[in-house]
Design a protein around this motif. Sequence first.
Motif, mmCIF file in Angstrom:
data_model
loop_
_atom_site.group_PDB
_atom_site.id
_atom_site.type_symbol
_atom_site.label_atom_id
_atom_site.label_comp_id
_atom_site.label_asym_id
_atom_site.label_seq_id
_atom_site.Cartn_x
_atom_site.Cartn_y
_atom_site.Cartn_z
ATOM 1 N N TYR A 200 -10.729 9.789 -11.275
ATOM 2 C CA TYR A 200 -10.407 8.625 -10.431
ATOM 3 C C TYR A 200 -9.029 8.048 -10.723
ATOM 4 O O TYR A 200 -8.650 7.038 -10.140
ATOM 5 C CB TYR A 200 -11.458 7.524 -10.653
ATOM 6 N N GLN B 27 -12.773 4.689 -2.353
ATOM 7 C CA GLN B 27 -13.223 4.981 -0.997
ATOM 8 C C GLN B 27 -12.046 5.418 -0.115
ATOM 9 O O GLN B 27 -12.128 6.421 0.599
ATOM 10 C CB GLN B 27 -13.888 3.736 -0.406
ATOM 11 N N TYR C 82 -9.173 6.614 -1.076
ATOM 12 C CA TYR C 82 -8.630 7.877 -1.578
ATOM 13 C C TYR C 82 -9.448 9.055 -1.073
ATOM 14 O O TYR C 82 -8.908 10.067 -0.609
ATOM 15 C CB TYR C 82 -8.602 7.844 -3.110
ATOM 16 N N ASN C 83 -10.762 8.928 -1.151
ATOM 17 C CA ASN C 83 -11.632 10.000 -0.673
ATOM 18 C C ASN C 83 -11.501 10.197 0.835
ATOM 19 O O ASN C 83 -11.532 11.319 1.333
ATOM 20 C CB ASN C 83 -13.087 9.704 -1.041
ATOM 21 N N ARG D 8 -8.455 12.208 1.532
ATOM 22 C CA ARG D 8 -8.692 13.613 1.199
ATOM 23 C C ARG D 8 -9.507 14.306 2.285
ATOM 24 O O ARG D 8 -9.215 15.439 2.673
ATOM 25 C CB ARG D 8 -9.409 13.731 -0.152
ATOM 26 N N SER E 252 -17.214 17.406 -3.761
ATOM 27 C CA SER E 252 -15.784 17.153 -3.615
ATOM 28 C C SER E 252 -15.522 15.679 -3.737
ATOM 29 O O SER E 252 -16.421 14.882 -3.828
ATOM 30 C CB SER E 252 -15.301 17.671 -2.249
ATOM 31 N N GLY E 253 -14.258 15.297 -3.722
ATOM 32 C CA GLY E 253 -13.888 13.888 -3.802
ATOM 33 C C GLY E 253 -12.715 13.720 -4.712
ATOM 34 O O GLY E 253 -11.842 14.558 -4.805
ATOM 35 N N ALA E 254 -12.746 12.648 -5.458
ATOM 36 C CA ALA E 254 -11.607 12.348 -6.308
ATOM 37 C C ALA E 254 -11.582 13.214 -7.547
ATOM 38 O O ALA E 254 -10.597 13.274 -8.245
ATOM 39 C CB ALA E 254 -11.633 10.877 -6.685
ATOM 40 N N GLY F 159 -11.021 19.197 -2.154
ATOM 41 C CA GLY F 159 -11.211 18.727 -0.798
ATOM 42 C C GLY F 159 -11.942 19.739 0.036
ATOM 43 O O GLY F 159 -11.871 19.758 1.252
ATOM 44 N N ALA G 291 -18.282 13.131 -1.271
ATOM 45 C CA ALA G 291 -17.332 12.190 -1.855
ATOM 46 C C ALA G 291 -17.853 11.770 -3.200
ATOM 47 O O ALA G 291 -18.956 11.281 -3.329
ATOM 48 C CB ALA G 291 -17.134 10.994 -0.951
ATOM 49 N N ASP G 292 -17.041 11.965 -4.225
ATOM 50 C CA ASP G 292 -17.393 11.535 -5.574
ATOM 51 C C ASP G 292 -16.819 10.156 -5.770
ATOM 52 O O ASP G 292 -15.691 9.987 -6.191
ATOM 53 C CB ASP G 292 -16.793 12.522 -6.582
ATOM 54 N N GLU G 293 -17.592 9.128 -5.431
ATOM 55 C CA GLU G 293 -17.046 7.784 -5.396
ATOM 56 C C GLU G 293 -18.003 6.786 -5.999
ATOM 57 O O GLU G 293 -19.210 6.906 -5.864
ATOM 58 C CB GLU G 293 -16.753 7.374 -3.952
#
Length: 634
Positions: A92, A146, A148-149, A152, A210-212, A217, A222-224
């Motif tokens: 993150y 959020q 940032y994801n 992506r 996937s995610g930050a 990507g 989303a890894d949030e």
Amino acid sequence: MSGSSRTLAARFADALRKAVARLADWTRKTLRVARWEAARTAGVFDRKTAGAAFAAALLVGAFGAAALSTGGAGVALDENIYRVGIAADSPYYDAVAESPPLAARPPDEAALRDGEIDALVRGNEVEPADSERGRAAAAAYRSAVQSYNDRRMLAEENQSAAFPVVVEIRYADRGGASGGSAATDAGSDTDSSGGDSADSDQSPNAESGSGASDGTGGSAGADEPSDGEGDGALAVPDVGGSGALFGGQSSGSPADIAPPFPFGSLVLAFAFLVPVNFVVQSYGSTMLNERINRRGELLLVAPLSPTSIVAGKTLPYALAILGVTTLIAALVGGGLLSVAAVFPLALAYLAATFVGAMFARSFKELTFVTVALSVFLTTYAFVPAIFTDVTPIALISPLTLVVRDLQGAAVSAGEYAFATGSFYFGSGVLFLLGVGVYREEDLFTQRSVPLKFLDALDSRLSGKRSVAVLSALFIPFVFVAELLTVAVLFALPVQLSMPLLLASIAAVEEFAKSVHVYAGFEKNRFERSVPTAVVLGSLSAVGFFAGEKVTAVVQLVGLPELALGRAAFATSGLPGIGPAGAVGLLLAPLLLHVVTASLTAIGASRNRLLYVASLVVAVAVHTFYNLAVVVTLA
């Protein structure tokens, strides 16, 4: 052709030649005054003044260009206000580093306890400090992840997998049967992890493909971190999108949908109106200079009419505003419509400043008048434009036309006339009133602003019938005041806004119908008797009633579809009432105007105190009538 016909044609041709000759002579004299004014103004600017003006213009242009190019993202007043402890190898970290409100700091529990950092990131969890600031930092952190994801996933080639649910917003009329519609578009990969994560509740520890964290990507997940609600509450408006300048998104993923925000209107108001104010201030100063040490006396004794003098002195500044407006429109991507929309607003600035310069006794008083007028006109232009994508209320502002022009939306001739007509007519009336006091007995005397105002009104009264004409000429100001009242009260509950609206309308109309009658009595132009007052009040009512029918133009833009619009500008009666009832509804407002205008005229024929008292009574009667009509038509 008979002899009488030839004589009539010859007389008409002779009259036409004389009219053309007078117009040509007036134009020649006006242009000569304009050249004098332009040369005199250019001589006033020395190097320091010109440099300061150029620096101010560069500052305005730089701010406007930066704001327009970034859609608001460049205006980071909250930059680095929250300190977040996060490891450099955290998935993150990039989200924190790219977020303007957040400042990345080394992770340290002791620093969190001592208040040196506001939040600490441990793996997939964020621990805020035990304070309001700490909780705000945690919320800003979640929003940053959020966003940032989302960025992506926007770069993902398979958008159906990245955003399996797409929402399209369509604004409906206030009070309509539905608030909009939503359309979903499920992609071919809806069974992937992206589809699961998009529809499920997420916790701070939730992870997907996937995610930050992984930097690929490649999937839709989303890894949030989240607040555990999974309803998109952590999303922030995407101020970097194509439509960011003019409000929230009209379509996108559910978490990205944001309500309209008036940033675009604010930028446009700043970009167009601030340079106009620079020109207007210079114009006001040169007009007031004519009254200091009797500098304008030479123009008064010259073979020039007051209209040619005022038109000539105004023309260079109007052309300067037109040039500046054209340049700004070109810089922001606008076209001819943007220039045509802003120019009548700028013309109103010039007209109001001219009247202020004719009324003010000093530069200090002129500054107060021009600032008050600028605030009013800017408010009128900015507030309605907030609702550009929501309601017809926005069309009362010329800036709405600029927004539509930049968006590529069509604008009809009726909408343009509705948004700018009041400014054109109002500017003309203001110049007419100002020219009325462009004479020696008013130009070089130290009379207060209210007395100068009465002088300006009295200068346009040449008989009893002129009272009706002046009442009709006040319609643009009444229209503008009522439209601004509707815009200001639009957001309030109808139960509260309706009585306030009706009382405000009554006060504006009764003042407009009576103030010039009071001026006539104060200047002893009319006999102070009850019969004369009744005649003047009736004439004022008839003129106002005739001009009031112009407000039917609101039908062109749908204001009567709003509850406040129907109350303020109702132009039709109950359905199925028949011809007799229609005539009655048509004549009822006329009878009301005659009664209330006669009442205020009787008070004005006595003294100022009785005029104010009768005005209050007339406003009360008018308000009760409006309430009765609204209840009947409801």
